[in-house]
Design an enzyme around this catalytic site. Structure first.
Site, PDB file in Angstrom:
ATOM      1  CB  THR A 299     -91.782 -42.440 -96.695  1.00  0.00           C
ATOM      2  OG1 THR A 299     -93.263 -42.565 -97.265  1.00  0.00           O
ATOM      3  CG2 THR A 299     -91.230 -44.220 -97.288  1.00  0.00           C
TER       4      THR A 299
ATOM      5  CD  GLU B 287     -91.790 -42.922-104.361  1.00  0.00           C
ATOM      6  OE1 GLU B 287     -92.066 -41.559-104.146  1.00  0.00           O
ATOM      7  OE2 GLU B 287     -92.375 -43.761-103.951  1.00  0.00           O
TER       8      GLU B 287
HETATM    9  N1  HSE Z   1     -92.218 -49.761 -99.131  1.00  0.00           N
HETATM   10  C1  HSE Z   1     -92.176 -48.359 -98.739  1.00  0.00           C
HETATM   11  C2  HSE Z   1     -92.087 -48.380 -97.129  1.00  0.00           C
HETATM   12  C3  HSE Z   1     -93.542 -47.566 -99.124  1.00  0.00           C
HETATM   13  O1  HSE Z   1     -92.545 -48.938 -96.784  1.00  0.00           O
HETATM   14  O2  HSE Z   1     -91.152 -47.466 -96.747  1.00  0.00           O
HETATM   15  C4  HSE Z   1     -93.718 -46.192 -98.804  1.00  0.00           C
HETATM   16  O3  HSE Z   1     -94.840 -45.554 -99.071  1.00  0.00           O
END
Ligand code: HSE
Length: 310
Positions: free
Chosen positions: A184, A131
C-alpha cells in the site's frame, strides 16, 4: 474473561470512486485471532498459518501498534499482558485489508478482555494507528468496515466521522487476487498529489451517486457510479491484465469493477450470486490463460464486522 477468539473480515476499500473514504466488509473471507491474558505485562505476538514473514516485535507489527494506541487511551495500568495468535486467510499485500484485519481483531479482542471500555466505533482510531504503521497513512477505509461491517464512509478524518451506509441485501462481490504483492505504501506514493478540478467533479459526483444508489437501492446508479478517475488510471498499470479482467467482469453482467484497496486484487459488484459466480470464473480465466496464479472469492456484504467466535 481470560481468552477470546475473534473473526475479522476482509474488506474492499475505496470501492472505485471513494479513495480513502469508502469501504465494505466481506462475509466469508477473513482472519481469526485468539487473544489471551498472560501474567507478564507485555504483548506477545505469535504467527499462525498465513502470517509467514510478518514481524513479531510489537513495535513493528500492526497488532502491537494498534493495541498500544488503545492502551494509551484506556489510561489505566493493568497487571497482565496479552498473547495474540493469528491465522490469516487474507494475504498481506493483496489489497483485501490484511493489515486492517489484524489491527481490528487485536483491538476488538483486547477491548472485550478489558470489559468493553470502548464502543466498537471508538476502536477504529486505534486500528488506524496499525494502518499508519503498515502503510505510512492512517487511512480508515479498511478498518472502519472491518470493525463495523457493511459499507462505511469516512465523511471526515479531522474530526473522525464515520457513517454507516445503507445498502441492499442482494449485493455480491467477486474478487480476484492475482498472486503478486503490491505494498500500500508504494501504491500510495505513485498517486498524484494534486488532481484537476475536472477529475474532482467526476469523482465526488460518483461518490454521491454510489451512496444514493446503495441506499435506494438503484443498481443501475450503483453501476454508473463505480468509476474512479483518480487512483485506478495510475494504479492499474501495476496490475497485470487489469483491463482484461475488468472487461471480463462487465461482460458477465457486473454493475462495475475496479481495484480493491491498493491492489492487486480487483473487485466487481453484482446483484445475484449467479452473476457473481460467472464473474469469478471469468476473472479466473483471464489469469489462468495468461499463466498467472490467482485466487477468486465470492461474498455477500458482511453486516457484523469483527465478531466473537468463541
Ligand atoms: N485507501 C487505501 C488506498 C486502501 O487505496 O491506499 C488501502 O487498502
Amino acid at each position: 474473561m481470560e481468552e477470546i477468539k475473534v473473526f475479522a473480515p476482509a474488506t474492499v476499500a475505496n470501492v472505485a470512486c471513494g479513495y480513502d473514504v469508502m469501504g465494505f466488509a466481506m462475509k466469508d473471507i477473513g482472519d481469526t485471532m485468539t487473544i489471551r491474558k498472560i501474567a507478564t505485562k507485555k504483548w506477545v505476538i505469535e504467527n499462525g498459518r498465513g502470517c509467514e514473514g510478518l514481524p513479531v516485535s510489537p513495535k513493528e507489527n500492526v497488532i502491537g501498534v494498534a493495541v498500544e494506541a488503545l492502551m494509551k487511551a484506556y489510561g489505566k495500568s493493568i497487571d497482565f499482558g496479552f498473547h495474540f495468535y493469528t491465522t490469516k486467510n487474507i494475504k498481506p499485500g493483496s489489497g483485501m485489508g490484511s493489515s486492517a484485519s489484524s489491527a481490528s481483531a487485536a483491538v476488538f479482542g483486547v477491548n472485550q478482555l478489558l470489559g468493553k471500555p470502548f464502543k466498537k466505533k471508538e476502536l477504529v482510531k486505534f486500528a488506524m494507528e496499525g494502518e499508519r504503521a503498515a502503510s505510512g497513512a492512517a487511512h480508515a477505509d479498511n478498518v472502519a468496515p472491518c470493525l463495523l461491517g457493511g459499507f462505511t464512509l469516512i465523511r471526515s478524518y479531522e474530526p473522525l466521522d464515520i457513517i454507516e451506509l445503507q445498502y441492499p441485501d442482494m449485493l455480491y462481490a467477486s474478487v480476484v487476487h492475482p498472486q503478486i504483492e503490491i505494498k500500500t505504501s508504494d501504491s500510495k506514493k505513485i498517486l498524484k498529489k494534486d488532481i484537476p478540478i475536472k477529475d474532482a467533479i467526476t469523482q465526488w459526483g460518483n461518490v454521491g451517486g454510489l451512496i444514493s444508489g446503495l441506499a435506494k437501492p438503484d443498481y443501475d446508479l450503483i453501476g454508473r457510479s463505480l468509476q474512479d478517475v483518480v487512483a485506478e488510471p495510475i494504479r492499474s498499470k501495476l496490475i497485470p491484465y487489469f483491463k482484461d479482467a475488468k472487461k471480463a467482469a462487465l461482460n458477465e453482467g457486473a454493475l462495475g469493477a475496479s481495484i480493491s484497496g491498493s491492489g492487486p486484487s480487483i473487485f466487481a459488484l453484482s446483484f445475484s450470486r449467479k452473476i457473481a459466480e460467472g464473474i469469478a470464473i471469468a476473472f479466473n480465466n483471464v489469469y489462468a490463460s495468461n499463466g498467472i496464479m490467482a485466487n477468486v472469492y465470492i461474498s455477500q456484504v458482511n453486516a457484523q464486522g469483527t465478531q466473537i467466535i468463541s
